[in-house]
Motif scaffolding. Structure first.
Motif, PDB file in Angstrom:
ATOM      1  N   LEU A 152      21.567 -14.113  36.113  1.00 36.07           N
ATOM      2  CA  LEU A 152      21.214 -13.494  34.813  1.00 36.07           C
ATOM      3  C   LEU A 152      22.209 -13.294  33.898  1.00 36.07           C
ATOM      4  O   LEU A 152      22.358 -13.241  32.671  1.00 36.07           O
ATOM      5  CB  LEU A 152      19.948 -12.706  34.900  1.00 36.07           C
ATOM      6  N   ARG A 153      23.067 -12.519  34.554  1.00 36.02           N
ATOM      7  CA  ARG A 153      24.283 -11.761  33.925  1.00 36.02           C
ATOM      8  C   ARG A 153      25.306 -12.837  33.182  1.00 36.02           C
ATOM      9  O   ARG A 153      26.160 -12.618  32.464  1.00 36.02           O
ATOM     10  CB  ARG A 153      24.781 -10.651  34.692  1.00 36.02           C
ATOM     11  N   LEU A 154      25.216 -14.088  33.908  1.00 34.22           N
ATOM     12  CA  LEU A 154      26.167 -15.113  33.686  1.00 34.22           C
ATOM     13  C   LEU A 154      25.475 -16.071  32.701  1.00 34.22           C
ATOM     14  O   LEU A 154      26.207 -17.066  32.372  1.00 34.22           O
ATOM     15  CB  LEU A 154      26.542 -15.811  34.900  1.00 34.22           C
ATOM     16  N   THR A 155      24.311 -15.778  32.226  1.00 30.30           N
ATOM     17  CA  THR A 155      23.538 -16.829  31.399  1.00 30.30           C
ATOM     18  C   THR A 155      24.332 -17.184  30.272  1.00 30.30           C
ATOM     19  O   THR A 155      24.424 -18.171  29.735  1.00 30.30           O
ATOM     20  CB  THR A 155      22.349 -15.952  30.913  1.00 30.30           C
ATOM     21  N   TYR A 156      25.334 -16.272  29.369  1.00 31.03           N
ATOM     22  CA  TYR A 156      25.680 -16.571  28.476  1.00 31.03           C
ATOM     23  C   TYR A 156      27.251 -17.087  28.153  1.00 31.03           C
ATOM     24  O   TYR A 156      27.854 -17.155  27.233  1.00 31.03           O
ATOM     25  CB  TYR A 156      25.635 -15.466  27.261  1.00 31.03           C
ATOM     26  N   VAL A 157      27.697 -17.154  29.332  1.00 32.12           N
ATOM     27  CA  VAL A 157      29.214 -17.741  29.565  1.00 32.12           C
ATOM     28  C   VAL A 157      29.567 -19.060  29.213  1.00 32.12           C
ATOM     29  O   VAL A 157      30.366 -19.059  28.171  1.00 32.12           O
ATOM     30  CB  VAL A 157      29.586 -17.920  31.043  1.00 32.12           C
ATOM     31  N   ALA A 175      37.711 -13.108  30.774  1.00 38.00           N
ATOM     32  CA  ALA A 175      37.242 -11.840  29.690  1.00 38.00           C
ATOM     33  C   ALA A 175      35.772 -12.701  29.010  1.00 38.00           C
ATOM     34  O   ALA A 175      34.973 -11.962  28.607  1.00 38.00           O
ATOM     35  CB  ALA A 175      38.164 -12.273  28.628  1.00 38.00           C
ATOM     36  N   GLU A 176      35.739 -14.077  28.991  1.00 34.76           N
ATOM     37  CA  GLU A 176      34.488 -14.534  28.515  1.00 34.76           C
ATOM     38  C   GLU A 176      33.510 -14.481  29.562  1.00 34.76           C
ATOM     39  O   GLU A 176      32.099 -14.121  29.070  1.00 34.76           O
ATOM     40  CB  GLU A 176      34.721 -16.245  28.612  1.00 34.76           C
ATOM     41  N   ILE A 177      33.524 -14.381  30.738  1.00 32.93           N
ATOM     42  CA  ILE A 177      32.542 -13.907  31.916  1.00 32.93           C
ATOM     43  C   ILE A 177      32.135 -12.554  31.522  1.00 32.93           C
ATOM     44  O   ILE A 177      30.949 -12.053  31.530  1.00 32.93           O
ATOM     45  CB  ILE A 177      32.933 -14.123  33.068  1.00 32.93           C
ATOM     46  N   LEU A 183      27.010  -8.701  27.183  1.00 29.48           N
ATOM     47  CA  LEU A 183      25.788  -9.137  25.911  1.00 29.48           C
ATOM     48  C   LEU A 183      24.470  -9.055  26.875  1.00 29.48           C
ATOM     49  O   LEU A 183      23.466  -9.081  26.146  1.00 29.48           O
ATOM     50  CB  LEU A 183      26.374 -10.721  25.439  1.00 29.48           C
ATOM     51  N   THR A 184      24.397  -9.257  28.069  1.00 23.50           N
ATOM     52  CA  THR A 184      22.995  -9.224  28.855  1.00 23.50           C
ATOM     53  C   THR A 184      22.837  -7.915  29.301  1.00 23.50           C
ATOM     54  O   THR A 184      21.861  -7.764  30.073  1.00 23.50           O
ATOM     55  CB  THR A 184      23.389 -10.275  30.032  1.00 23.50           C
ATOM     56  N   LYS A 185      23.606  -6.952  29.342  1.00 24.32           N
ATOM     57  CA  LYS A 185      23.277  -5.624  29.493  1.00 24.32           C
ATOM     58  C   LYS A 185      22.178  -4.914  28.782  1.00 24.32           C
ATOM     59  O   LYS A 185      22.032  -5.190  27.596  1.00 24.32           O
ATOM     60  CB  LYS A 185      24.411  -4.427  29.208  1.00 24.32           C
ATOM     61  N   GLY A 186      21.213  -4.582  29.662  1.00 27.46           N
ATOM     62  CA  GLY A 186      19.952  -4.109  29.286  1.00 27.46           C
ATOM     63  C   GLY A 186      18.862  -5.027  28.898  1.00 27.46           C
ATOM     64  O   GLY A 186      17.812  -4.908  28.388  1.00 27.46           O
ATOM     65  N   ARG A 187      19.356  -6.707  29.083  1.00 28.49           N
ATOM     66  CA  ARG A 187      18.569  -7.674  28.537  1.00 28.49           C
ATOM     67  C   ARG A 187      18.074  -8.576  30.054  1.00 28.49           C
ATOM     68  O   ARG A 187      17.438  -9.738  29.666  1.00 28.49           O
ATOM     69  CB  ARG A 187      19.328  -8.267  27.576  1.00 28.49           C
ATOM     70  N   VAL A 188      18.549  -8.070  31.048  1.00 26.97           N
ATOM     71  CA  VAL A 188      18.191  -8.864  32.246  1.00 26.97           C
ATOM     72  C   VAL A 188      16.841  -9.020  32.451  1.00 26.97           C
ATOM     73  O   VAL A 188      16.279 -10.264  32.859  1.00 26.97           O
ATOM     74  CB  VAL A 188      18.626  -8.211  33.581  1.00 26.97           C
ATOM     75  N   TRP A 189      15.842  -8.144  32.310  1.00 27.83           N
ATOM     76  CA  TRP A 189      14.454  -8.306  32.618  1.00 27.83           C
ATOM     77  C   TRP A 189      13.754  -9.112  31.728  1.00 27.83           C
ATOM     78  O   TRP A 189      13.234  -9.829  31.912  1.00 27.83           O
ATOM     79  CB  TRP A 189      13.993  -6.871  32.434  1.00 27.83           C
ATOM     80  N   LYS A 190      14.275  -8.991  30.288  1.00 25.37           N
ATOM     81  CA  LYS A 190      13.698  -9.865  29.226  1.00 25.37           C
ATOM     82  C   LYS A 190      14.274 -11.387  29.593  1.00 25.37           C
ATOM     83  O   LYS A 190      13.385 -12.203  29.292  1.00 25.37           O
ATOM     84  CB  LYS A 190      14.503  -9.619  27.826  1.00 25.37           C
TER      85      LYS A 190
END
Length: 236
Positions: A152-157, A175-177, A183-190
């Motif tokens: 989930l933390r890698l969703t936006y790579v 750096a892109e990772i 960007l996914t900090k605090g958004r994992v549950w959503k």
């Protein structure tokens, strides 16, 4: 935004894309993900370097085409909301994209394999009774949760890579990772709730032998792209 609202936005965006365009890409994505599995089943009783190479190449092609689908629909979302030209069907498969996606793919694979091996080790320990059952179950749950959390933390790579290619930024893949991680900090549950909200659609897709996926894949990709845009807006 809640998952329901994001899906509603994705459906509105999908209506703005010509049906022949999004269904063609949806079909490509479905085929790309089905072919490796079919080939694996056909060649299951066979062995040899040639068969393994073919399967490996098909897996790589599926990963690249899937990433291209994410980028394609994200660019369509940008066009709908901000204007501009229609994206090329192969916009995510330029030389720069492939080079960065290849490096990212290796890094992601190493992370996933490491956690998966740890899960297998716990299962083996449970089977041969070298580790107490309660401890093994807790470790197994924690490792599975860790694997899902990392994914989930890698969703936006992929989106970050495309943004860097479009804007000419020369950041490293690490750096892109890291950018996706922030960007996914605090958004994992959503993100998890959004992805799980598509579970019923994927079950229906299985019952239609993948046919429904021609519509579902564009819909899903637009929804994830919408969360990426919102994450960037919240950051800035």
């Amino acid at each position: 935004m809640k998952a329901k609202e994001i899906r509603a936005l994705a459906r509105e965006n999908l209506k703005q894309i010509p049906k022949k365009i999004y269904m063609s890409m949806g079909l490509l994505l479905v085929v790309a993900n089905i072919i490796p599995s079919v080939v694996n089943q056909v060649t299951d009783s066979k062995s040899g370097v040639g068969v393994n190479i073919i399967f490996f190449l098909l897996e790589i092609a599926a990963v690249l085409l899937t990433a291209n689908g994410y980028i394609f629909f994200d660019r369509w979302r940008n066009k709908i909301q901000k204007g501009g030209e229609e994206p090329n069907a192969w916009c995510g498969l330029t030389g720069q994209h492939i080079a960065r996606l290849a490096v990212y793919g290796v890094i992601e694979a190493l992370i996933i394999v490491s956690v998966t091996l740890a899960i297998v080790a716990v299962i083996v320990g449970l089977v041969i009774s070298q580790v107490p059952v309660a401890v093994s179950i807790i470790l197994l749950i924690l490792l599975v949760v860790l694997l899902v959390w990392i994914e989930l933390r890698l969703t936006y790579v992929v989106y970050v890579i495309d943004d860097d290619v479009r804007t000419g930024q020369k950041r490293s893949v690490w750096a892109e990772i890291g950018a996706s991680w922030k960007l996914t900090k605090g958004r994992v549950w959503k993100l998890l709730c959004l992805k799980l909200s598509f579970l019923g659609w994927y079950i229906l897709t299985a019952f239609t032998l993948g046919i429904l996926g021609i519509w579902l894949m564009p819909y899903y990709n637009l929804a994830i792209a919408e969360t990426y845009e919102q994450s960037k807006e919240d950051k800035y």
